[in-house]
Design a protein around this motif. Sequence first.
Motif, PDB file in Angstrom:
ATOM      1  N   THR A 193      70.181  81.562 -24.976  1.00  0.00           N
ATOM      2  CA  THR A 193      68.806  81.582 -24.060  1.00  0.00           C
ATOM      3  C   THR A 193      67.673  82.380 -24.854  1.00  0.00           C
ATOM      4  O   THR A 193      66.445  82.030 -24.712  1.00  0.00           O
ATOM      5  N   THR A 241      79.930  82.962 -21.163  1.00  0.00           N
ATOM      6  CA  THR A 241      78.695  83.509 -20.612  1.00  0.00           C
ATOM      7  C   THR A 241      78.073  84.262 -21.597  1.00  0.00           C
ATOM      8  O   THR A 241      76.704  84.013 -21.542  1.00  0.00           O
ATOM      9  N   ASP A 286      72.542  92.637 -22.341  1.00  0.00           N
ATOM     10  CA  ASP A 286      73.386  91.688 -21.240  1.00  0.00           C
ATOM     11  C   ASP A 286      73.469  92.659 -20.073  1.00  0.00           C
ATOM     12  O   ASP A 286      72.684  93.921 -19.779  1.00  0.00           O
ATOM     13  N   ARG A 325      74.000  83.448 -22.741  1.00  0.00           N
ATOM     14  CA  ARG A 325      73.001  84.470 -22.698  1.00  0.00           C
ATOM     15  C   ARG A 325      72.110  84.383 -24.008  1.00  0.00           C
ATOM     16  O   ARG A 325      70.855  84.545 -24.062  1.00  0.00           O
TER      17      ARG A 325
END
Length: 305
Positions: free
Chosen positions: A78, A71, A129, A75
């Motif tokens: 991206t 995950t 995050d 992130r």
Amino acid sequence: MRVSMLNLYSNNLQSLQQSTVDISKLNQMMASGKSILRPSDDPIGSVKVINSQRDMAATNQYINNTESLSTSFGRAETYMSSMVELQNRMREISVAANNGSLSPEDRAAYAAEMSELLEAFADTVNAKDEGGNYLFSGNLTDTAPIAKDASGNYVYQGDTNHREVQTSGSSWMTANSTAAEFIFANGSADILNQTKDFIAVLEDPTLAPGDPLFSQTATDMLTSLDDTLTSISSAITDIGGKQNTLSLIQTAHEERVLFNEEVIGETEGLDYAQATAEFNLKLTTLKVTQQTFVQVSQLSLFNHI
């Protein structure tokens, strides 16, 4: 005669108590679905179950680590992809603005757009995050990686340390990339301050393509873009490779969990058909024993005269 009657009475009472204990144990086994209720039921099997449970707990933790890591990588990837898109537009402007036919107003318009792109780029580098931790500041996750100093220049505030996450009993994986690596470690000037300098040139009406300062700044801008794009693309490629590795590791862990579940099930799992048959047999035995016990308890010496 007294001794015989006492022995008969005691044996029936003992049999009655044992049947009750056996039925109670079978009830517990059927309720829990387990054939081993305590280690003494099967010492070897209990050790096997404990070892499998311990291994499964560790493996599940590794699965959680790989999922969290995946995950985090997704992130970061991206945001890095967003940086690439912003830089692509910066390149288009850098090439278009280096045109002698443009007016000072045209170059000022490009400067305004470049300023917006620069601000968006800095904000992307300072991404967080879901827990509010900065992604690209190394281990200083509570410090924004990018800031401006007293002179208005962009500086890196994080550190260059990396976090390591355990993905199996013998392997660890680097969990983060730092802005120091993909922005401030290139051979050319960093893209943030270089863009700031190029904006200043575009905003100066006395400078135009062909002037040494303008031409040199435009060249440096394209060089910085190339170096930064190479660094970020390399970081994205590295993340992609790690994601593939994590996928393989997670599959292996999930198979290990299934194996341990099978071992535990085969070792302590209850055969309901057999347990039900044994329960019915014990229940019948208990009824017979109860009837016998009643009869024996009513006997006396006068019954035999």
